[in-house]
Design a protein around this motif. Sequence first.
Motif, PDB file in Angstrom:
ATOM      1  N   PHE A  33       6.002 -10.620   7.687  1.00 30.11           N
ATOM      2  CA  PHE A  33       5.649  -9.607   8.689  1.00 30.11           C
ATOM      3  C   PHE A  33       5.017  -8.404   8.013  1.00 30.11           C
ATOM      4  N   ASP A  34       4.017  -7.828   8.685  1.00 32.64           N
ATOM      5  CA  ASP A  34       3.433  -6.606   8.148  1.00 32.64           C
ATOM      6  C   ASP A  34       4.140  -5.385   8.745  1.00 32.64           C
ATOM      7  N   THR A  35       3.685  -4.195   8.356  1.00 30.29           N
ATOM      8  CA  THR A  35       4.402  -2.995   8.814  1.00 30.29           C
ATOM      9  C   THR A  35       4.220  -2.745  10.307  1.00 30.29           C
ATOM     10  N   GLN A  36       3.298  -3.467  10.933  1.00 30.36           N
ATOM     11  CA  GLN A  36       3.142  -3.336  12.389  1.00 30.36           C
ATOM     12  C   GLN A  36       3.999  -4.336  13.150  1.00 30.36           C
ATOM     13  N   GLY A  37       4.767  -5.159  12.420  1.00 28.23           N
ATOM     14  CA  GLY A  37       5.637  -6.125  13.075  1.00 28.23           C
ATOM     15  C   GLY A  37       4.970  -7.450  13.374  1.00 28.23           C
ATOM     16  N   ALA A  38       3.692  -7.587  13.004  1.00 30.15           N
ATOM     17  CA  ALA A  38       2.993  -8.846  13.264  1.00 30.15           C
ATOM     18  C   ALA A  38       3.336  -9.862  12.182  1.00 30.15           C
ATOM     19  N   CYS A  39       3.548 -11.101  12.610  1.00 32.11           N
ATOM     20  CA  CYS A  39       3.774 -12.177  11.640  1.00 32.11           C
ATOM     21  C   CYS A  39       2.424 -12.561  11.061  1.00 32.11           C
ATOM     22  N   ILE A  40       2.323 -12.601   9.728  1.00 34.96           N
ATOM     23  CA  ILE A  40       1.042 -12.929   9.100  1.00 34.96           C
ATOM     24  C   ILE A  40       1.095 -14.264   8.358  1.00 34.96           C
ATOM     25  N   ALA A  41       2.230 -14.914   8.346  1.00 38.80           N
ATOM     26  CA  ALA A  41       2.311 -16.239   7.715  1.00 38.80           C
ATOM     27  C   ALA A  41       3.580 -16.953   8.158  1.00 38.80           C
ATOM     28  N   ILE A  42       3.435 -18.251   8.462  1.00 37.80           N
ATOM     29  CA  ILE A  42       4.589 -19.112   8.728  1.00 37.80           C
ATOM     30  C   ILE A  42       4.443 -20.350   7.851  1.00 37.80           C
ATOM     31  N   PRO A  43       5.303 -20.525   6.851  1.00 41.79           N
ATOM     32  CA  PRO A  43       5.185 -21.702   5.993  1.00 41.79           C
ATOM     33  C   PRO A  43       5.250 -22.984   6.819  1.00 41.79           C
ATOM     34  N   GLY A  44       4.358 -23.913   6.514  1.00 44.32           N
ATOM     35  CA  GLY A  44       4.387 -25.209   7.178  1.00 44.32           C
ATOM     36  C   GLY A  44       3.540 -25.291   8.432  1.00 44.32           C
ATOM     37  N   GLN A  45       2.896 -24.219   8.833  1.00 48.94           N
ATOM     38  CA  GLN A  45       2.037 -24.310  10.005  1.00 48.94           C
ATOM     39  C   GLN A  45       0.933 -23.253   9.921  1.00 48.94           C
ATOM     40  N   VAL A  47      12.281   9.995   5.033  1.00 47.87           N
ATOM     41  CA  VAL A  47      11.556   9.099   5.936  1.00 47.87           C
ATOM     42  C   VAL A  47      12.063   9.380   7.346  1.00 47.87           C
ATOM     43  N   TRP A  48      11.121   9.615   8.245  1.00 47.96           N
ATOM     44  CA  TRP A  48      11.448   9.930   9.640  1.00 47.96           C
ATOM     45  C   TRP A  48      10.994   8.783  10.516  1.00 47.96           C
ATOM     46  N   VAL A  49      11.875   8.363  11.422  1.00 56.91           N
ATOM     47  CA  VAL A  49      11.567   7.212  12.280  1.00 56.91           C
ATOM     48  C   VAL A  49      11.667   7.641  13.742  1.00 56.91           C
ATOM     49  N   TRP A  50      10.813   7.044  14.554  1.00 58.34           N
ATOM     50  CA  TRP A  50      10.715   7.371  15.983  1.00 58.34           C
ATOM     51  C   TRP A  50      11.098   6.112  16.760  1.00 58.34           C
ATOM     52  N   ASP A 104       0.833  -1.219   0.000  1.00 61.48           N
ATOM     53  CA  ASP A 104       0.000   0.000   0.000  1.00 61.48           C
ATOM     54  C   ASP A 104       0.859   1.256   0.000  1.00 61.48           C
ATOM     55  N   SER A 105       2.143   1.094  -0.250  1.00 52.60           N
ATOM     56  CA  SER A 105       3.155   2.152  -0.356  1.00 52.60           C
ATOM     57  C   SER A 105       3.474   2.837   0.974  1.00 52.60           C
ATOM     58  N   ALA A 106       2.928   2.328   2.065  1.00 52.34           N
ATOM     59  CA  ALA A 106       3.361   2.814   3.369  1.00 52.34           C
ATOM     60  C   ALA A 106       4.800   2.351   3.626  1.00 52.34           C
ATOM     61  N   VAL A 107       5.504   3.127   4.436  1.00 53.72           N
ATOM     62  CA  VAL A 107       6.865   2.733   4.800  1.00 53.72           C
ATOM     63  C   VAL A 107       6.811   1.876   6.052  1.00 53.72           C
ATOM     64  N   GLY A 108       7.458   0.745   6.004  1.00 47.97           N
ATOM     65  CA  GLY A 108       7.617  -0.084   7.190  1.00 47.97           C
ATOM     66  C   GLY A 108       9.004   0.120   7.776  1.00 47.97           C
ATOM     67  N   ALA A 109       9.073   0.140   9.105  1.00 47.38           N
ATOM     68  CA  ALA A 109      10.358   0.252   9.809  1.00 47.38           C
ATOM     69  C   ALA A 109      10.312  -0.772  10.937  1.00 47.38           C
ATOM     70  N   THR A 165       7.994  -8.851  15.499  1.00 43.89           N
ATOM     71  CA  THR A 165       9.217  -8.066  15.565  1.00 43.89           C
ATOM     72  C   THR A 165       8.808  -6.624  15.842  1.00 43.89           C
ATOM     73  N   ARG A 166       9.689  -5.868  16.466  1.00 43.93           N
ATOM     74  CA  ARG A 166       9.305  -4.512  16.866  1.00 43.93           C
ATOM     75  C   ARG A 166       9.091  -3.612  15.648  1.00 43.93           C
ATOM     76  N   ALA A 167       7.994  -2.878  15.659  1.00 41.25           N
ATOM     77  CA  ALA A 167       7.733  -1.903  14.597  1.00 41.25           C
ATOM     78  C   ALA A 167       7.973  -0.504  15.144  1.00 41.25           C
ATOM     79  N   TYR A 168       8.568   0.346  14.326  1.00 41.86           N
ATOM     80  CA  TYR A 168       8.841   1.733  14.711  1.00 41.86           C
ATOM     81  C   TYR A 168       7.929   2.655  13.908  1.00 41.86           C
TER      82      TYR A 168
END
Lengths: 354, 354, 354
Positions: free
Chosen positions: B82-94, B115-118, B46-51, B103-106
């Motif tokens: 992983f999505d831009t919020q750091g949530a895992c949305i798929a694990i192959p095999g399970q 691009v500015w990161v906090w 969606d062209s959002a920046v993930g950090a 993983t931590r999202a900034y």
Amino acid sequence: MSIKADFTQGFVRNHWYAAAWSEEITDRPLARRLLGERIVLFRAPDSAVGALEDRCPHRLAPLSMGECADGGLRCGYHGMVFDTQGACIAIPGQDIIPPTARTRAYPAVERYGLVWVWTGVGKADPARLPRIAGYGEQGWAAITGGYQHHHGNYRIEIENLMDPAHTTFLHKETIGNRAAKDVPVQVAQGEHGLKAYRWIENVPPTPLDRKSRDFGESHVDRQISFNFELPATSFVDIAVIPAGMERSEHNLMHGGLRTFSYKFLTPETDSSTHFFWLHLRNFRQDDVEFEDALRASLEKTFNEDKDMVTAIQREQEETGLRQRTAIAIDRAPIMALRMIDRMIEREKNPQLAH
Amino acid sequence: MSIKADFTQGFVRNHWYAAAWSEEITDRPLARRLLGERIVLFRAPDSAVGALEDRCPHRLAPLSMGECADGGLRCGYHGMVFDTQGACIAIPGQDIIPPTARTRAYPAVERYGLVWVWTGVGKADPARLPRIAGYGEQGWAAITGGYQHHHGNYRIEIENLMDPAHTTFLHKETIGNRAAKDVPVQVAQGEHGLKAYRWIENVPPTPLDRKSRDFGESHVDRQISFNFELPATSFVDIAVIPAGMERSEHNLMHGGLRTFSYKFLTPETDSSTHFFWLHLRNFRQDDVEFEDALRASLEKTFNEDKDMVTAIQREQEETGLRQRTAIAIDRAPIMALRMIDRMIEREKNPQLAH
Amino acid sequence: MSIKADFTQGFVRNHWYAAAWSEEITDRPLARRLLGERIVLFRAPDSAVGALEDRCPHRLAPLSMGECADGGLRCGYHGMVFDTQGACIAIPGQDIIPPTARTRAYPAVERYGLVWVWTGVGKADPARLPRIAGYGEQGWAAITGGYQHHHGNYRIEIENLMDPAHTTFLHKETIGNRAAKDVPVQVAQGEHGLKAYRWIENVPPTPLDRKSRDFGESHVDRQISFNFELPATSFVDIAVIPAGMERSEHNLMHGGLRTFSYKFLTPETDSSTHFFWLHLRNFRQDDVEFEDALRASLEKTFNEDKDMVTAIQREQEETGLRQRTAIAIDRAPIMALRMIDRMIEREKNPQLAH
């Protein structure tokens, strides 16, 4: 037995150490670390050599990034100017110079085409400079400007330079001589150093001897004397004469080849050494082609030492040891290191009378 | 006096830091360490920046070795997405995704082509983004994309950027001006930063001035204002007008040259800094050749700073000191660092009211 | 969950580790660090392989800087000579050899074109050498000489090699197969190792399969078995047959492609591994061009693993963690590492019966 490698034993400080060749010192400042200290060397407008701590007291900018200007060495960051005594003589933007605006100055003198620096606290007496035999004398030619950076503690260098035995194996393509391998070495200790020497009799000339003079089919007698002058000068004196010639002073000087090979070891850090070398000979003085070949051969020889010193430094760091077994040839190196240890001990405890 | 160099003082965290130029962020993930933390930047479908923290929670594979696929950032080792919020949305095999698979999202936003990161814990309010004067406005041209990697703690950068005095010496071939060396600096402190400024009157134009506009034989008056906006923005505002011209707002903007030079300092580690720069001018806006020369000149200037910052970082590490003597020009840099210290202190102890 | 990365857990020592390919061992000594120890490998005059501590007991000169001469390995510094048992057999300049003049000798044998070295204290029984199926047998061709230096702890290697799941993503251009990504893995544990295996049914051949044999439009059934033989051998057994063909022993061996892929992991240090690989196949045995392409493809695949292992080592060092979340595919890797841990524990406490 195991001898520990103690890199914290430090250095003899009250001594003149070779810091640079004179021609290296111009109005472009030169950074060089000596005995662990960062020093900047430069030539002042009156052509005196300055040797200052390489750090502006303001924000620690290396003064070697500055330039000679405004009557001294000017910091490249904010233009503070220092004279050869380390005093700040100008601060742009203000008239008052605070007393903290100083950087340490080291005594420095020039002799033998080298700049010598004193990092100790004792009196920097020029009378204590090393003496170089033959330098500037009639009948002698010198190769000057020799320098290598060695990745080893200076004690490893001293062991190497006081040890005639290694030349047979490490330098077999240049100065090495298989015939010498079993000839024992004599050791004589003096107040300011020691000497390890031997006559190797009736042997074929080395490859380097052959390049230096035509001995025909004749064998040679070869006296080699490894001198160590405390705490940092190695002086190797080599006389090569036709086998059987009488060993008078005159013959040793004029009957064959005579070479004085000097190395000045200046610790850079606990694990590296500036290796200045100077080579004097009384033969083929004006033969430029010979001299170029000789210089190349010496560079090759010293590079062999450098590679070995680097490897031994690495092994000492890994094991924390200097050696695990002693052999007969270790006598002179062990004596030399003990003399160094005593000098360092006396510097730390001056009440231990000299 | 000696001021200790304390590299453990850390960073102001509750702040937007420049992380990358927008055009660097594509569907090819980019690894960049910010404030000591390894972060991967990427552009989502969606062209959002993930950090995100650049580390898969499974076996710590850097996510920057993966690719944008399957609706997020897919790890290159076992395909966890992983999505831009750091949530895992798929694990192959399970089918089940364990709650630890995150993983931590900034927080990340784009503005001014950056691009500015906090990385802090406080509220990441876009209203707190730095403001860039002139950006995107009529009559202004911008050089964007400027980036250098500097091997120094960001405090050394701030000292450099709040210190007009060094330009005379460090940048003598570009922006430096010998005539300026003794002109005193005024300092004004505000709530969110401070300003060091001076008029340098009736001086010859600098080399860069001459390239920017033909001043003929005329001297110039030059106002230079070094602004520091806490905790990481340097904004240098330069107005150059013919010597003696009335200093009205209109003349300062239209009577000569006006330049806004921004640097955004983003600590990478305790000993290195991302140096983003952006340069705005209200003259020769469409002159491509001029702009190329200007960009090259600025790069050269900032490289001179970079070399000095690198050397000072090394000296601070070696000595454990920041400086040993203070001089008049230190006023603004010292104030800036104190303001930083207070911000860090308040972050650690929020009860110390602002 | 978080699993700590413990690099101090050490190695299983009572084991034969691959040290070099036989053709690497000549009369020019080879330096190689194995299980943290510097070792020199050389071929003695009787063509036996010597494996000695790479350090002369005299001044710690690396014996690998010496040469094979005088009936053994001669130190390049002072010419001390050592036999393959580590005994000094000559010291130039003296007749007596002190009992400390020894260097440690490691048991070494040659088999399968490899030199195997034993660094433990237990009995070095050649019966405990790994066995390589197909090696030297009729109908099989081998790619030998495979070697890579990996910058990761050997445990990261084992996780990689016992984990079929990563091939889909990390090796998508060579052996990877997207079709396989959701096929579950069976795990079977034995006394000396374990096996993770699965049938991937009715899938398109991988790019490498297609290069190996013309399957036309047919899909394939593919059995892949990842075997780990404690503590350091990975043996991947791959059978590819046309989809639907009966899975008899005969068909698995002759109905398609059969590959035995061995990796011998030899820890170099806590953070690096010697990766020896050997690849056997029962097809296109004499096709040199095919073999060259296969070798290149395998090198590419293992380089992908190498890059990932390097990155994970770096992340483990930075975080002190091995992983933060477990997923289904971790079963075999976790079992393998537990078996290693138990072996190490038993070596340290031999009373813990086997």
